[in-house]
Design an enzyme around this catalytic site. Structure first.
Site, PDB file in Angstrom:
ATOM      1  N   GLY A 206       0.885  -1.125  -0.076  1.00 28.59           N
ATOM      2  CA  GLY A 206      -0.125  -0.228   0.044  1.00 28.59           C
ATOM      3  C   GLY A 206       0.829   1.117  -0.082  1.00 28.59           C
TER       4      GLY A 206
ATOM      5  N   GLY B 213       0.444   8.111   3.719  1.00 24.84           N
ATOM      6  CA  GLY B 213       1.189   9.486   3.773  1.00 24.84           C
ATOM      7  C   GLY B 213       2.397   9.717   4.259  1.00 24.84           C
TER       8      GLY B 213
ATOM      9  CE  LYS C 210       4.716   2.963   7.101  1.00 26.09           C
ATOM     10  NZ  LYS C 210       3.234   3.413   6.783  1.00 26.09           N
TER      11      LYS C 210
ATOM     12  CG  ASP D 214      -3.317  10.167   9.279  1.00 23.11           C
ATOM     13  OD1 ASP D 214      -4.594  10.390   9.231  1.00 23.11           O
ATOM     14  OD2 ASP D 214      -2.840   9.754   8.225  1.00 23.11           O
TER      15      ASP D 214
END
Ligand SMILES: *[C@@H]1O[C@H](CO)[C@@H](O)[C@H](O)[C@H]1NC(C)=O
Ligand SMILES: *[C@@H]1O[C@H](CO)[C@@H](O)[C@H](O)[C@H]1NC(C)=O
Ligand SMILES: *[C@@H]1O[C@H](CO)[C@@H](O)[C@H](O)[C@H]1NC(C)=O
Ligand SMILES: *[C@@H]1O[C@H](CO)[C@@H](O)[C@H](O)[C@H]1NC(C)=O
Ligand SMILES: *[C@@H]1O[C@H](CO)[C@@H](O)[C@H](O)[C@H]1NC(C)=O
Ligand SMILES: *[C@@H]1O[C@H](CO)[C@@H](O)[C@H](O)[C@H]1NC(C)=O
Ligand SMILES: *[C@@H]1O[C@H](CO)[C@@H](O)[C@H](O)[C@H]1NC(C)=O
Length: 647
Positions: A332, A335, A353, A450
């Site tokens: 995926g 942000g 990541k 978030d």
């Protein structure tokens, strides 16, 4: 002549007295922080004219009118400048003027023409922006802890906590938003100070100080600490930094007010409810895990530097594990950057990541310390950070791999409807526990900013694990400049954060409430339905409120859920909690530990109901507007701050 001499003598005596205390004749130019915006004003000459004019105006107000706080604006032409100066009230005007001159030179030393900047010293604060920011606070707080632990550390921590809490409560009620106190502790005194920009509202001052006070408490039992952001300042020290007769008696503000203002009554009600919860929890040990004590004596930022460092991964290993970061391995894109699935040589599966990289190399300084901090967060409802890797501009984080991907896939995506009510309830409780840990139990309070269903990952047993916490500070400057836009996701962001950049734990509480509504309903918070009998658009929060009001809350439940699997009472309870969490006023939302307590018991909400504030429709409308304006209003942050452990 004689008189002159006496005056001179007095002055001498005073000077030696004061220099002992380190106050008069000392503008306290200990430098704390400077932030320069990454953007340059379009019309440089116009901008510099305005900057000069507003700084001159501030200087005149301080020197000629003896002001400790001043704002100025110069708005001619295309590039307006708004400027604010704040001096600690215990300093003399001469010292304030010196501090201002120093701050002005420092702020001009940002690269030419940057459209916003701020600088903070012990003695004063100076900021300018290209828009009117006077009533805003920044959703951040930086802390600087001292490097010495108090002799009687436990007693010092207890006394320190009390002082900080008292200042937080009293300062917003004092006209000048300024308080300085001296409190006798076991082993000497604690000098403490709190100050808000005078142009803030009382609520904003309180919000700002609550963020500061929770960070500064993390420094105890260090003998001194400072917490600072663009709206307010807090400092305490065992060493005096102002004279004893500069203190402000805050005791009237601690007693009075709690009953004089309706709001405090309601908070009192909620807090009272929470205290009741706490007492019941102590009396009835049915809860599996007792709450660990909140950052009292043990919370010490020095620990942060003693924490275990993160594991360093080799870039080549990660490249091999993810097949050269291939599209096929991509799980995926969020942000913060893209996430890849990786398989190490030993067969271990990881999530990799790759953070968005920036041109600036300034992130390097913060990267290590932030990653160390995050990798020491261990909780079963938080995704584990296993380690990191930096190569050239690339910053990579390695996480444990979550087999079941993210919650949104199960609510709205391909696997919609595959979670039963029991699983959903456990997820709701698990997220609350994870957030409680981040906010209240880890030694530094971490606000996620978030929370959304896409950031909740599920393990093999469908236990939720919150991801992406603590990352905001790792963004390159040009990204973090727009932190508000980026850090919130449309539909989940608390109105005060989206509109005014006011950040506290309660912003996470709001987003959590929205996620709970999504879990109950299987609807996206951002989906808007046009309803026939109503000219207004229907969106999830509004719909939930209306159905609840009409006692039709079961209508909200996801149609793909087996109606026999859900318990109507439990649905009602969870919905009530979600509505408590999404109230427009941040102060009225419960803390996450209170949410956990409410979820874990069967009858406590009964006690809460009478104090539950009404969710008023008229309050909802302006609130609706944030979905359209998220991110556009407060993107003027210039900070790139981090938690600064003592050297
Ligand atoms: C820039 O501002 C100055 C002074 O306000 C003005 O004279 C000039 O025309 C402006 N230039 C542009 C390109 O807008
Ligand atoms: C603005 O102020 C700076 C520093 O005081 C000075 O060097 C510069 O000449 C001024 N510029 C204008 C246009 O007034
Ligand atoms: C402030 O004082 C200075 C010098 O004392 C003077 O030149 C200046 O005009 C004064 N400014 C104002 C706004 O009174
Ligand atoms: C301004 O920056 C330069 C170089 O970055 C430095 O040498 C100088 O000391 C700075 N001046 C001030 C007032 O900070
Ligand atoms: C503590 O900090 C002070 C200055 O802030 C410094 O002079 C001192 O050497 C430091 N002490 C230790 C043990 O690091
Ligand atoms: C703490 O203990 C040290 C050594 O015993 C002593 O020198 C120091 O004065 C003490 N500090 C205070 C504030 O009493
Ligand atoms: C504070 O005390 C000093 C003497 O210690 C005195 O000269 C000064 O005027 C006092 N300041 C105030 C504001 O009372």
């Amino acid at each position: 002549m004689v008189q002159l001499k006496i005056q001179y003598l007095t002055l001498l005596v005073l000077c030696s007295w004061w220099s002992l205390e380190g106050t008069v004749g000392d503008p306290q130019l200990f430098f704390l922080k400077r932030d320069c915006s990454g953007f340059t004003a379009p019309n440089l000459s116009n901008f510099i004219q305005n900057l000069n004019a507003s700084l001159d105006d501030l200087t005149a107000q301080v020197s000629n009118q003896s002001k400790h706080f001043a704002t100025a604006k110069a708005t001619s032409g295309t590039d307006p400048v708004y400027a604010m100066f704040q001096c600690r009230n215990y300093l003399s005007i001469t010292d304030c003027a010196t501090c201002l001159a120093t701050a002005a030179a420092k702020i001009r030393n940002c690269s030419t023409g940057v459209n916003g900047a701020r600088v903070i010293y012990d003695g004063c604060f100076l900021r300018y922006e290209s828009n009117d920011f006077f009533d805003q606070i920044m959703p951040r707080s930086s802390i600087l802890c001292g490097n010495q632990t108090a002799n009687e550390s436990t007693a010092f921590s207890v006394a320190g906590q009390q002082v900080i809490m008292d200042l937080q409560i009293a300062t917003p009620k004092i006209t000048a938003f300024y308080a300085a106190t001296k409190t006798q502790a076991v082993d000497g005194a604690i000098y403490a100070l709190a100050q808000c920009a005078e142009t803030l509202s009382q609520d904003n001052c309180l919000d700002c100080l609550s963020v500061e006070s929770s960070s500064i408490q993390g420094c105890l039992p260090n003998t001194n600490a400072r917490a600072f952001d663009a709206g307010c300042f807090m400092r305490y020290s065992e060493t005096p930094f102002f004279a004893d007769n500069q203190t402000v008696d805050i005791s009237p503000f601690l007693k009075q007010g709690r009953s004089s203002s309706k709001k405090w009554v309601i908070i009192g009600g909620v807090v009272g409810g929470a205290a009741l919860v706490a007492i019941l929890l102590l009396l009835f040990p049915w809860r599996r895990r007792p709450q660990s004590p909140k950052r009292v004596a043990g919370g010490n930022i020095l620990e942060a530097t003693e924490l275990k460092g993160p594991k360093k991964y080799k870039y080549s290993d990660l490249k091999a594990a993810t097949k050269n970061f291939s599209e096929k391995n991509k799980l995926g894109e969020g942000g913060f950057g893209a996430v890849y699935k990786g398989t190490m040589k030993n067969g271990k599966v990881i999530a990799v990541k790759k953070l968005i990289s920036g041109k600036s190399s300034k992130i390097n300084d913060d990267f290590e310390s932030e990653v160390t901090l995050i990798s020491n967060v261990h909780h079963r409802n938080l995704v584990r950070l296993l380690g990191c890797c930096s190569k050239n501009q690339d910053r990579i984080l390695v996480y444990e791999f979550m087999a079941n991907n993210s919650l949104d896939k199960f609510l709205f995506g391909k696997r919609k409807g595959s979670l039963n009510w029991k699983q959903r309830y456990d997820i709701i409780l698990g997220i609350a526990r994870g957030l409680t840990y981040l906010h209240e139990e880890f030694h530094v309070s971490i606000i996620h900013r978030d929370i959304k269903s896409g950031n909740i990952l599920l393990d093999e047993e469908f236990q939720p694990k919150i991801s992406d916490f603590g990352l905001v500070k790792l963004l390159p400057e040009d990204q973090s400049h727009l932190s508000t836009r980026f850090a919130g996701t449309m539909g989940y962001t608390a109105p005060e954060y989206a509109l005014h950049g006011q950040l506290s734990e309660k912003a996470d509480t709001y987003s959590y409430g929205i996620v709970v509504l999504e879990i109950i309903s299987g609807q996206k918070s951002t989906d808007v339905k046009i309803v026939d009998d109503d000219t207004e658009d229907e969106y999830l929060l509004r719909q939930a409120w209306k159905l609840n009001e009409r006692g039709m809350h079961l209508e909200l439940v996801d149609k793909s859920l087996d109606p026999n699997s859900s318990d109507a009472e439990e649905v009602k309870k969870v919905l009530d909690i979600a509505l408590l969490c999404t109230q427009p006023s941040a102060a009225m939302r419960p803390a996450m530990s209170e949410v956990v307590a409410l979820l874990s018991s069967n009858d406590l909400l009964e006690h809460m109901r009478p104090t539950m504030p009404l969710f008023i429709e008229s309050k909802l409308r302006p609130h609706r507007d944030i979905f359209a304006s998220t991110g556009s209003s407060t993107s003027n942050g210039t900070a790139s701050d981090s938690i600064v452990p003592a050297p």
